[in-house]
Design an enzyme around this catalytic site. Structure first.
Site, PDB file in Angstrom:
ATOM      1  N   HIS A 254       0.805  -1.037  -0.080  1.00 28.14           N
ATOM      2  CA  HIS A 254       0.234   0.034  -0.065  1.00 28.14           C
ATOM      3  C   HIS A 254       0.910   1.189   0.144  1.00 28.14           C
ATOM      4  O   HIS A 254       1.602   1.400   0.929  1.00 28.14           O
ATOM      5  CB  HIS A 254      -1.087  -0.096   1.207  1.00 28.14           C
ATOM      6  CG  HIS A 254      -1.894   1.032   1.030  1.00 28.14           C
ATOM      7  ND1 HIS A 254      -3.074   1.160   0.710  1.00 28.14           N
ATOM      8  CD2 HIS A 254      -1.713   2.485   1.640  1.00 28.14           C
ATOM      9  CE1 HIS A 254      -3.631   2.139   0.651  1.00 28.14           C
ATOM     10  NE2 HIS A 254      -2.909   3.031   1.354  1.00 28.14           N
ATOM     11  N   CYS A 255       0.891   2.059  -1.077  1.00 27.32           N
ATOM     12  CA  CYS A 255       1.782   3.481  -0.915  1.00 27.32           C
ATOM     13  C   CYS A 255       0.755   4.468  -0.757  1.00 27.32           C
ATOM     14  O   CYS A 255      -0.277   4.850  -1.112  1.00 27.32           O
ATOM     15  CB  CYS A 255       1.891   3.251  -2.583  1.00 27.32           C
ATOM     16  SG  CYS A 255       3.033   4.629  -3.048  1.00 27.32           S
ATOM     17  N   VAL A 256       1.379   5.062   0.335  1.00 28.41           N
ATOM     18  CA  VAL A 256       0.677   6.230   0.891  1.00 28.41           C
ATOM     19  C   VAL A 256       0.767   7.627  -0.132  1.00 28.41           C
ATOM     20  O   VAL A 256      -0.133   8.386   0.041  1.00 28.41           O
ATOM     21  CB  VAL A 256       1.426   6.876   2.284  1.00 28.41           C
ATOM     22  CG1 VAL A 256       0.956   5.512   3.246  1.00 28.41           C
ATOM     23  CG2 VAL A 256       2.860   7.002   2.212  1.00 28.41           C
TER      24      VAL A 256
ATOM     25  N   ASN B  20      -3.379   4.599  -2.677  1.00 28.99           N
ATOM     26  CA  ASN B  20      -3.861   3.150  -3.060  1.00 28.99           C
ATOM     27  C   ASN B  20      -2.784   2.342  -3.025  1.00 28.99           C
ATOM     28  O   ASN B  20      -1.696   2.220  -2.866  1.00 28.99           O
ATOM     29  CB  ASN B  20      -4.263   3.637  -4.674  1.00 28.99           C
ATOM     30  CG  ASN B  20      -5.040   2.546  -5.526  1.00 28.99           C
ATOM     31  OD1 ASN B  20      -5.698   1.796  -4.784  1.00 28.99           O
ATOM     32  ND2 ASN B  20      -5.132   2.562  -6.637  1.00 28.99           N
TER      33      ASN B  20
END
Length: 312
Positions: free
Chosen positions: A161-163, A167
């Site tokens: 999960h990429c802040v 998303n």
């Protein structure tokens, strides 16, 4: 102790979504600062008021800058707004359905009740993985699928999960994420190189110090930020290049260490096609050809070819 037991750690994970929206604003701010420093402060005036070679150099720099900026923003928006891959409702692997149908047929014909009580576990074709079930989603889990505590759902071939993009990065937007890394790296390297002369000239030439304090601050901030991002992205791109070449996700790195040979490693060329497709003209664009989407199940995240004879 009772209060600690009542704490739900997944609420803290969900709170990272707020951080993600702040990251979106930060990305916009960095782009704005870099644009002002490169176009408005450093190279725009040369294009408009320079002469001879300086005009040509400024035109080339500004053209390259805007081309990379467009590609970077295109890839970024695709990562943000593309669903990484959701598990279909009541999903079951095709092999499991076949085994269940065969089991039920055998049960009816032989009147054996045990096949209903204890249905056989399915094995993915060539993968050696028994069926999995997500208790939080109340649904089956396809191979390489993982539950994201921030998005609160299962994601197909989840990488992380990429802040920065608010998303998950999964099967259906991993290519866009990789291209975003590459174009951002190229853009930050370009910005660093084209701002370096202005950065050096400012400290060497006292006549340039008549610039406003805000211009100086923006020039310094843009140069430092782009240099820092270029160095960090180089490491990140190196890591993901290794993962793509071995057909491994960030989550699967530990799992791979426990195997003798990684079952999804088909060779670097086939591994690249599992992410970028077979149409090389599309490799550098955040899109897939309809033919690749139809012929490569891995791009949809529900099926993955495995290497014959892989030792798990």
């Amino acid at each position: 102790m009772e209060c600690f037991r009542r704490v739900n750690p997944f609420r803290a994970c969900a709170g990272l979504r707020v951080l993600g929206y702040l990251m979106l604003a930060l990305v916009a701010a960095i782009v704005a600062v870099s644009y002002y420093a490169v176009v408005v402060y450093a190279w725009g005036p040369l294009l408009l008021g320079g002469g001879g070679g300086s005009v040509a150099a400024a035109a080339i720099v500004l053209a390259a800058f805007h081309l990379l900026l467009i590609m970077m923003l295109w890839c970024y928006l695709m990562v943000v707004f593309t669903d990484p891959g959701a598990v279909p409702e009541n999903w079951r692997h095709a092999a499991e359905e076949d085994d269940m149908d065969e089991s039920n047929t055998r049960t009816i014909s032989n009147d054996v009740a045990t096949d209903i009580v204890n249905p056989p576990l399915f094995t993915s074709e060539g993968q050696g993985n028994a069926s999995r079930y997500c208790s939080r989603c109340q649904n089956g889990k396809p191979p390489r699928c993982h539950h994201c505590s921030i998005c609160d759902r299962c994601v197909l071939k989840m990488d992380h999960h990429c802040v920065w993009v608010v998303n998950c990065v999964g099967a259906r937007n991993y290519k866009y994420f990789l291209l975003f890394l590459v174009y951002t790296f190229l853009e930050t390297v370009l910005d660093t190189l084209v701002l370096l002369p202005s950065f050096i000239t400012f400290f060497r030439d006292e006549s340039r110090r008549s610039s406003s304090a805000s211009d100086v601050a923006i020039l310094f901030l843009a140069f430092v930020l782009n240099l820092a991002f270029a160095l960090s992205l180089l490491i990140f791109i190196g890591m993901h290049t290794s993962l793509v070449a071995s057909n491994t996700t960030s989550i699967e790195v530990y799992e791979r260490k426990k195997t003798v040979s990684w079952q999804y490693d088909l060779g670097w060329r086939k591994n690249l096609e599992q992410v970028f497709g077979t149409k090389k003209l599309f490799w550098f664009l955040p899109v897939h050809s309809s033919e690749d989407l139809h012929n490569i199940p891995a791009l949809q995240g529900l099926g993955f070819p495995a290497r014959p004879g892989a030792v798990v």
